[in-house]
Design an enzyme around this catalytic site. Structure first.
Site, PDB file in Angstrom:
ATOM      1  N   ASN A 223       6.973 -13.939  -7.840  1.00  0.00           N
ATOM      2  CA  ASN A 223       6.608 -13.861  -9.252  1.00  0.00           C
ATOM      3  C   ASN A 223       7.713 -14.484 -10.100  1.00  0.00           C
ATOM      4  O   ASN A 223       8.695 -15.013  -9.573  1.00  0.00           O
ATOM      5  CB  ASN A 223       6.335 -12.409  -9.662  1.00  0.00           C
ATOM      6  N   ALA A 289      13.060  -3.999 -10.533  1.00  0.00           N
ATOM      7  CA  ALA A 289      12.567  -5.121  -9.712  1.00  0.00           C
ATOM      8  C   ALA A 289      11.077  -5.343  -9.911  1.00  0.00           C
ATOM      9  O   ALA A 289      10.303  -4.394 -10.068  1.00  0.00           O
ATOM     10  CB  ALA A 289      12.866  -4.871  -8.240  1.00  0.00           C
ATOM     11  N   LYS A 303       4.782 -23.324  10.399  1.00  0.00           N
ATOM     12  CA  LYS A 303       4.228 -23.806   9.142  1.00  0.00           C
ATOM     13  C   LYS A 303       2.731 -24.088   9.282  1.00  0.00           C
ATOM     14  O   LYS A 303       2.299 -24.751  10.219  1.00  0.00           O
ATOM     15  CB  LYS A 303       4.950 -25.081   8.702  1.00  0.00           C
ATOM     16  N   PRO A 319       4.357  -1.111   0.044  1.00  0.00           N
ATOM     17  CA  PRO A 319       4.723   0.241  -0.387  1.00  0.00           C
ATOM     18  C   PRO A 319       5.195   0.223  -1.838  1.00  0.00           C
ATOM     19  O   PRO A 319       5.768  -0.762  -2.307  1.00  0.00           O
ATOM     20  CB  PRO A 319       5.866   0.609   0.565  1.00  0.00           C
ATOM     21  N   ASP A 320       4.897   1.299  -2.564  1.00  0.00           N
ATOM     22  CA  ASP A 320       5.340   1.446  -3.949  1.00  0.00           C
ATOM     23  C   ASP A 320       6.725   2.086  -3.919  1.00  0.00           C
ATOM     24  O   ASP A 320       6.865   3.285  -3.637  1.00  0.00           O
ATOM     25  CB  ASP A 320       4.348   2.315  -4.724  1.00  0.00           C
ATOM     26  N   VAL A 322       9.197   2.760  -6.205  1.00  0.00           N
ATOM     27  CA  VAL A 322       9.601   3.802  -7.142  1.00  0.00           C
ATOM     28  C   VAL A 322       8.817   5.091  -6.905  1.00  0.00           C
ATOM     29  O   VAL A 322       9.368   6.197  -6.980  1.00  0.00           O
ATOM     30  CB  VAL A 322       9.464   3.309  -8.607  1.00  0.00           C
ATOM     31  N   PHE A 337      10.031   0.838 -14.746  1.00  0.00           N
ATOM     32  CA  PHE A 337       9.780  -0.234 -15.718  1.00  0.00           C
ATOM     33  C   PHE A 337       8.330  -0.661 -15.603  1.00  0.00           C
ATOM     34  O   PHE A 337       7.758  -0.672 -14.510  1.00  0.00           O
ATOM     35  CB  PHE A 337      10.704  -1.426 -15.471  1.00  0.00           C
ATOM     36  N   LYS A 351       1.617   5.400 -15.937  1.00  0.00           N
ATOM     37  CA  LYS A 351       2.538   5.136 -14.827  1.00  0.00           C
ATOM     38  C   LYS A 351       3.634   6.201 -14.779  1.00  0.00           C
ATOM     39  O   LYS A 351       4.034   6.646 -13.692  1.00  0.00           O
ATOM     40  CB  LYS A 351       3.157   3.747 -15.009  1.00  0.00           C
TER      41      LYS A 351
END
Length: 421
Positions: A223, A289, A303, A319-320, A322, A337, A351
């Protein structure tokens, strides 16, 4: 000579550039200082202008360049007094043999030497000259005098010089000078903040930057996160007296002064290190993050070759981090965040509750003037109900300033925090 609290807010540097071939490196130095968030004004001697033009420094610094002692555009014609008062630090790089002699003996026959005598700010010199000029007794005597007067000297490096000689006298690399100056400000800020004890005695773990989820050996999913916000918070936490560990995804940022850094790539790797640090004991966990929500189910060993108009890749949920940390039986104070593009408050509060966080900071990444890649940010901070604290609006400011405000908010909430055991 020490910095005062006001200097840590304004971060203003007068950069003196004197005559010598190393003057070209000063242009790079301006860029590096600007990268660290300093406001730079350049003062050039007549000798410096023979090697590089004032226009170059004006373009790089974004400020007018000063060259003359008697300046009719300055207030009362006293430009040297204005600049001397404006500076939080006077940095001379390169510092020629002639300028060092003037400073050591109190001579003031040009703009730079008069600023030196008129300023109360700390002074740093980065000498550059021929190796014999550096080694001669008079130069060393002048340097000894300046060091005794409290002047900081960034020692020159050894190597081949423009004149063909080999030896000490080359200007230290701009990246090194800028980093040392930034560390000087960071250490001064820590000393001041420690008096307030905002985070003194606390171990803070921060995740920052993006994660990369491999598709094959040369491709990955990621991202736009640059890590700037997380690194700014790490800087602010260290300044507030905390013991700081930064778990960083791949970014192009220098490690903040005093901070331990662990480099990771994937979300699972970031989670592994986060769990280890929580198990070892940390008081505050700040999850800035931008973790990839999904990863490729099966990473190709080689490749993937281009074939056909479509490529189907199966993704599985990551996996989450936080939420996983927050579910631990003995968990730290949790700060999350949320980077949203719409319904900011609604999503942030949801959240906050769903992931059992103590505090969440949310920003609108649909705005082009803040967020990813920007040096500025603006946030709204929400707290869990048990803290009985109103939300805080952090207006648009530099990410370092936002980081400092977040540290203050964390410190206030920590005073009401009851650790889970």
């Amino acid at each position: 000579m020490k910095l005062d609290a006001n200097a840590l807010q304004t971060r203003r540097i007068v950069l003196g550039v004197t005559g010598g071939i190393a003057a070209y490196k000063s242009a790079i130095l301006v860029r590096r200082l600007k990268d660290f968030g300093f406001d730079v004004r350049v003062v050039m001697t007549h000798g410096a202008q023979a090697f590089i033009t004032p226009l170059t420094f004006q373009a790089l610094s974004g400020n007018p360049v000063h060259t003359e002692l008697l300046d009719p555009t300055a207030e009362s014609g006293m430009g040297h007094i204005e600049l001397a008062r404006w500076a939080d630090l006077l940095l001379v790089a390169p510092a020629s043999c002639d300028t060092i002699a003037k400073f050591a003996n109190g001579l003031a026959d040009d703009l730079l030497s008069t600023i030196y005598l008129a300023t109360k700010a700390p002074v740093w010199l980065a000498p550059a000259m021929n190796q014999q000029m550096w080694a001669v007794k008079s130069t060393q005597r002048n340097l000894t005098t300046l060091v005794q007067d409290g002047i900081h000297v960034v020692m020159p490096e050894a190597g081949e010089q423009a004149c063909g000689d080999v030896g000490l006298g080359r200007l230290a690399e701009p990246e090194i000078i800028a980093t040392w100056v930034n560390d000087f400000f960071a250490q001064a800020e820590r000393e001041i903040w420690e008096k307030f004890g905002l985070l003194a005695g606390h171990h803070v773990v921060i995740t920052a930057g993006p994660t990369r989820e491999s598709i094959d050996p040369v491709r990955y999913i990621s991202n736009h996160s640059t890590g700037k916000m997380g690194y700014a918070i790490a800087t602010a936490c260290y300044a507030a007296g905390a013991d700081v560990t930064l778990i960083s995804g791949p970014v192009s940022l220098p490690t903040p002064n005093g901070v331990r850094r662990i480099n990771v790539q994937s979300a699972r790797e970031m989670l592994t290190h986060s769990m280890q640090l929580v198990e070892q004991g940390c008081d505050v966990f700040i999850a800035t993050a931008a973790v990839a929500d999904y990863r490729v189910a099966q990473v190709a060993e080689h490749k993937i070759k281009k074939a056909g108009d479509e490529l189907n890749v199966s993704l599985v949920k990551n996996p989450d981090i936080v939420a996983t940390i927050a579910q631990q039986k003995k968990r730290p104070f949790m700060v999350g965040f949320a980077a949203e593009t719409q319904n900011i408050e609604e999503y942030a509060k949801a959240k906050l509750q769903a992931k059992r966080l103590d505090m969440i900071a949310c920003n609108d990444v649909s705005r082009s003037d803040i967020g990813f890649a920007s040096d500025e940010n603006a946030m709204t901070v929400f707290f869990a109900e048990q803290y009985q604290m109103d939300k805080e609006e952090l207006e648009k400011a530099s990410k370092l300033d936002i980081g400092k405000q977040l540290v203050e908010a964390i410190a206030k909430a920590l005073n009401k925090h009851v650790p889970v055991s």
